[in-house]
Design a protein around this motif. Structure first.
Motif, PDB file in Angstrom:
ATOM      1  N   GLU A   1      -4.447  -0.755  -8.677  1.00 55.30           N
ATOM      2  CA  GLU A   1      -4.457  -0.512  -7.158  1.00 55.30           C
ATOM      3  C   GLU A   1      -3.947   0.617  -6.640  1.00 55.30           C
ATOM      4  O   GLU A   1      -4.386   1.145  -5.512  1.00 55.30           O
ATOM      5  CB  GLU A   1      -3.456  -1.513  -6.758  1.00 55.30           C
ATOM      6  CG  GLU A   1      -3.906  -3.074  -6.619  1.00 55.30           C
ATOM      7  CD  GLU A   1      -2.813  -4.222  -6.418  1.00 55.30           C
ATOM      8  OE1 GLU A   1      -1.900  -3.821  -6.311  1.00 55.30           O
ATOM      9  OE2 GLU A   1      -3.424  -5.343  -6.016  1.00 55.30           O
ATOM     10  N   SER A   2      -3.085   1.190  -7.474  1.00 53.97           N
ATOM     11  CA  SER A   2      -2.594   2.835  -6.955  1.00 53.97           C
ATOM     12  C   SER A   2      -3.777   3.671  -6.872  1.00 53.97           C
ATOM     13  O   SER A   2      -4.017   4.371  -6.426  1.00 53.97           O
ATOM     14  CB  SER A   2      -1.403   3.259  -7.965  1.00 53.97           C
ATOM     15  OG  SER A   2      -0.368   2.580  -7.501  1.00 53.97           O
ATOM     16  N   HIS A   3      -4.496   3.635  -8.024  1.00 54.39           N
ATOM     17  CA  HIS A   3      -5.773   4.531  -8.041  1.00 54.39           C
ATOM     18  C   HIS A   3      -6.881   4.149  -7.045  1.00 54.39           C
ATOM     19  O   HIS A   3      -7.454   5.110  -6.545  1.00 54.39           O
ATOM     20  CB  HIS A   3      -6.350   4.099  -9.633  1.00 54.39           C
ATOM     21  CG  HIS A   3      -5.590   4.900 -10.618  1.00 54.39           C
ATOM     22  ND1 HIS A   3      -5.500   6.307 -11.202  1.00 54.39           N
ATOM     23  CD2 HIS A   3      -4.525   4.362 -11.630  1.00 54.39           C
ATOM     24  CE1 HIS A   3      -4.985   6.636 -12.134  1.00 54.39           C
ATOM     25  NE2 HIS A   3      -4.288   5.508 -12.451  1.00 54.39           N
ATOM     26  N   VAL A   4      -7.024   3.166  -6.747  1.00 52.82           N
ATOM     27  CA  VAL A   4      -7.726   2.489  -5.680  1.00 52.82           C
ATOM     28  C   VAL A   4      -7.385   3.315  -4.421  1.00 52.82           C
ATOM     29  O   VAL A   4      -8.204   3.884  -3.611  1.00 52.82           O
ATOM     30  CB  VAL A   4      -8.042   0.921  -5.566  1.00 52.82           C
ATOM     31  CG1 VAL A   4      -8.880   0.819  -4.305  1.00 52.82           C
ATOM     32  CG2 VAL A   4      -8.660   0.567  -6.694  1.00 52.82           C
ATOM     33  N   GLN A   5      -5.967   3.051  -4.192  1.00 56.09           N
ATOM     34  CA  GLN A   5      -5.406   3.789  -2.869  1.00 56.09           C
ATOM     35  C   GLN A   5      -5.626   5.308  -2.710  1.00 56.09           C
ATOM     36  O   GLN A   5      -5.943   5.995  -1.872  1.00 56.09           O
ATOM     37  CB  GLN A   5      -4.065   3.487  -2.750  1.00 56.09           C
ATOM     38  CG  GLN A   5      -3.332   4.106  -1.595  1.00 56.09           C
ATOM     39  CD  GLN A   5      -3.718   3.378  -0.241  1.00 56.09           C
ATOM     40  OE1 GLN A   5      -3.948   2.222  -0.096  1.00 56.09           O
ATOM     41  NE2 GLN A   5      -4.614   4.200   0.525  1.00 56.09           N
ATOM     42  N   LEU A   6      -5.590   5.848  -4.338  1.00 59.64           N
ATOM     43  CA  LEU A   6      -5.494   7.412  -4.145  1.00 59.64           C
ATOM     44  C   LEU A   6      -6.898   7.575  -3.921  1.00 59.64           C
ATOM     45  O   LEU A   6      -7.362   8.720  -3.404  1.00 59.64           O
ATOM     46  CB  LEU A   6      -4.997   7.790  -5.656  1.00 59.64           C
ATOM     47  CG  LEU A   6      -5.323   9.462  -5.995  1.00 59.64           C
ATOM     48  CD1 LEU A   6      -4.366  10.065  -4.897  1.00 59.64           C
ATOM     49  CD2 LEU A   6      -5.070   9.559  -7.313  1.00 59.64           C
ATOM     50  N   LEU A   7      -8.001   7.054  -4.228  1.00 62.56           N
ATOM     51  CA  LEU A   7      -9.349   7.247  -4.057  1.00 62.56           C
ATOM     52  C   LEU A   7      -9.652   6.999  -2.836  1.00 62.56           C
ATOM     53  O   LEU A   7     -10.327   7.973  -2.126  1.00 62.56           O
ATOM     54  CB  LEU A   7     -10.188   6.280  -4.900  1.00 62.56           C
ATOM     55  CG  LEU A   7     -11.942   6.561  -4.765  1.00 62.56           C
ATOM     56  CD1 LEU A   7     -12.168   7.867  -5.037  1.00 62.56           C
ATOM     57  CD2 LEU A   7     -12.527   5.150  -5.691  1.00 62.56           C
ATOM     58  N   ASP A   8      -9.090   6.001  -1.942  1.00 65.90           N
ATOM     59  CA  ASP A   8      -9.243   6.000  -0.609  1.00 65.90           C
ATOM     60  C   ASP A   8      -8.634   7.151   0.151  1.00 65.90           C
ATOM     61  O   ASP A   8      -9.440   7.310   1.172  1.00 65.90           O
ATOM     62  CB  ASP A   8      -8.670   4.621   0.074  1.00 65.90           C
ATOM     63  CG  ASP A   8      -9.589   3.435  -0.586  1.00 65.90           C
ATOM     64  OD1 ASP A   8     -10.560   3.431  -0.828  1.00 65.90           O
ATOM     65  OD2 ASP A   8      -8.877   2.123  -0.387  1.00 65.90           O
TER      66      ASP A   8
END
Length: 243
Positions: free
Chosen positions: A93-100
């Motif tokens: 989830e943290s990586h998804v947020q970083l990508l966003d």
């Protein structure tokens, strides 16, 4: 359970704390929060830690810069409770947020490029010395006047009113904000997110100062990505030690 997890020599709370620049109370708090495995106790009730606890503390402190304190706590708690897949989900989830966040930055940078004078989208091309009315601005942007009124209600543009006619008059800064909003809306961004950015543009005094803020934003995202790699390495080492 805590004793079964421990390996290596014994460490006092002060030993663990000093090794990481913390107070002994912080170490106790981390144990109570589930960030560290439960400590063993001496016959007199004193806590004793091991290299496993040191590894857990290293992993947590490495996770915080990339994931934040709250999520890093949840990750370590899940690992220590044997719910490793849940910990991996939190990391994902943290990586998804970083990508966003990276995509948002890219969209903002693209919108700013489209607003540069040499791009053919000079804000002054629409408004004259006294400003422009809603119809000509809407036509120039290829949108309906109702859209501009909606953006006004959301705080994206702040036209003044002509004292004689009551008509909206959009000055150069309003045209700039409208163009920026238009670019970001085309990128799929919500009005509340655009309003936040335009507030930053106004606070910065225009687009040029904001570019420095965007450069800093880029650096912070890169630092966060690298911190996630460091955190992953320390967490992997801790998982190996746990077996």
């Amino acid at each position: 359970m805590g004793q079964n997890l421990q390996t290596g020599g014994r460490l006092r709370p002060v030993d663990l704390a000093r090794g990481h620049g913390l107070s002994t109370q912080a170490v106790r708090n981390y144990e109570e929060a589930g960030i560290l495995p439960a400590a063993a106790r001496t016959p007199h009730g004193y806590r004793t830690y091991t290299s496993l606890h040191a590894g857990a503390l290293r992993a947590f402190l490495a996770l915080v810069p990339g994931h934040g304190h709250q999520r890093a706590t949840s990750i370590m708690r899940a690992v220590n409770q044997g719910r490793v897949d849940e910990a991996f989900h939190l990391i994902d989830e943290s990586h998804v947020q970083l990508l966003d966040d990276r995509r948002t930055l890219k969209a903002v940078e693209s919108a700013l490029r489209d607003l540069e004078p040499d791009s053919g989208a000079d804000p002054t091309a629409v408004s004259g010395p006294g400003g422009t009315f809603i119809g000509p601005l809407a036509e120039a942007l290829g949108i309906r006047p109702a859209t501009l009124r909606k953006w006004e209600r959301a705080g994206l543009v702040r036209p003044r009113r002509d004292p004689r006619t009551g008509y909206r008059v959009y000055g150069e800064a309003d045209v700039r904000d409208a163009r920026l909003a238009h670019q970001l809306r085309r990128g799929g961004y919500l009005l509340e997110h655009i309003a936040s950015l335009i507030t930053q543009v106004r606070a910065a005094g225009g687009l040029e100062p904001l570019e420095a803020a965007l450069s800093d934003w880029h650096d912070r995202l890169s630092a966060r990505g690298r911190a996630m790699l460091t955190g992953a390495a320390e967490l992997e080492a801790y998982l190996r030690e746990r077996g």
